[in-house]
Design an enzyme around this catalytic site. Structure first.
Site, PDB file in Angstrom:
ATOM      1  CE  LYS A 159       0.583  34.944  -3.422  1.00 32.31           C
ATOM      2  NZ  LYS A 159       0.099  34.288  -4.650  1.00 32.31           N
ATOM      3  CG  ASP A 205      -3.992  37.037  -8.390  1.00 34.73           C
ATOM      4  OD1 ASP A 205      -4.008  35.816  -8.588  1.00 34.73           O
ATOM      5  OD2 ASP A 205      -4.672  37.600  -7.514  1.00 34.73           O
ATOM      6  CE  LYS A 243      -2.890  28.114  -4.164  1.00 40.36           C
ATOM      7  NZ  LYS A 243      -3.954  28.627  -5.057  1.00 40.36           N
ATOM      8  CD  GLU A 253      -0.847  37.949  -5.994  1.00 45.67           C
ATOM      9  OE1 GLU A 253      -0.773  36.709  -5.993  1.00 45.67           O
ATOM     10  OE2 GLU A 253      -1.459  38.613  -5.124  1.00 45.67           O
ATOM     11  NE  ARG A 287      -3.144   0.560  -0.715  1.00 44.63           N
ATOM     12  CZ  ARG A 287      -3.446   0.627  -2.000  1.00 44.63           C
ATOM     13  NH1 ARG A 287      -3.136   1.717  -2.701  1.00 44.63           N
ATOM     14  NH2 ARG A 287      -4.023  -0.384  -2.615  1.00 44.63           N
TER      15      ARG A 287
END
Length: 281
Positions: A169, A220, A137, A199, A102
């Site tokens: 950001k 963005d 992410k 950004e 597994r």
């Protein structure tokens, strides 16, 4: 040819996954049903078409429980495969192989799923000159493996963490009081090898950023008209990265706007596991 990740960087992930599965007493099913010295031959086979990544994870999972196992790899990470193809053959102690099964399949299927989705995005924008990149992410603890899988699928890696590039950001901009001020501070702090990306969420912010000559500007959630306008404004003087609202239906149009990079969080946060099984030979 995809440069492999050294085993020493994969082994801790495999060891942690095996320990989680084996728990406090080991594989009680294998211990109850299988003779201690029984051997088993089996194949790792793919049950749907896709792109392979993570074969070393499967190999190391088996070898961790049976160092004498024979593991023959028949495909390479980055290969496109069709349903029914055999990726590897293994012969090992039966208890060890079934206990490792597994963990081996979880990692191999997960990474192959990331590689397969990345390859789909790369194929959709073929011929535009744009490149597909990942994001941060990622699954905690698996980032280096998932980003490797993105490379196996033909994509680019964005930064690996907070420490290998400056990425300003929207909240950084808000805290600094503006794009220009944030870029001034970043330039003053950055070493000569440190890249700076900012950004922006409007053409006005892009105009403010351009005189500071960042290495990359992230556009963005720009619509297609604004993306095209941004490309004209930048005039090829800075790398433009499109981000936000990217999916398989929109990515071709984004690529045709003229941006150089398209970052896609879905590559790692939404990839379906590629269906791979272990079958006794």
């Amino acid at each position: 040819m995809i440069a492999p990740i050294p085993d020493v960087l994969i082994q801790p992930v495999v060891a942690a996954a095996l320990a989680e599965d084996l728990g406090r007493a080991g594989d009680v099913t294998a211990q109850a049903c299988i003779d201690a010295d029984a051997r088993l031959a089996a194949t790792f086979g793919v049950r749907q078409s896709g792109t392979v990544a993570g074969l070393a994870c499967a190999r190391l999972a088996v070898l961790a429980l049976d160092p004498s196992a024979r593991f023959e790899v028949l495909a390479a990470d980055g290969d496109r495969v069709e349903a029914g193809e055999v990726l590897a053959r293994v012969e090992a102690n039966a208890r060890a192989l079934l206990s490792a099964e597994r963990t081996a399949l979880n990692l191999l299927g997960r990474l192959s799923g990331v590689a397969s989705l990345t390859r789909t995005y790369v194929d959709v924008i073929e011929g535009t000159g744009a490149r597909i990149a990942d994001t941060r992410k990622t699954t905690p603890g698996l980032r280096h493996l998932e980003k490797y899988a993105v490379r196996c699928g033909g994509g680019l890696n964005h930064r690996f963490g907070l420490d290998d590039a400056i990425l300003i950001k929207d909240n950084h901009v808000a805290a600094c009081g503006g794009v220009g001020e944030a870029l001034k501070r970043a330039r003053a702090a950055a070493g000569h090898l440190m890249k700076i990306e900012v950004e922006v969420d409007s053409l006005a912010q892009l105009e403010e950023a351009l005189p500071h000559r960042p290495d990359v500007i992230m556009l963005d959630n720009f619509d297609l008209d604004d993306l095209a306008a941004a490309v004209r404004m930048a005039g090829g003087e800075v790398t433009l990265e499109a981000s936000g609202g990217v999916n398989l239906q929109t990515v071709r149009g984004i690529a045709e706007s003229g941006v150089q990079v398209i970052s896609v969080g879905a590559l790692t946060h939404s990839a379906a596991v590629l269906d791979i099984g272990l079958d006794a030979a």
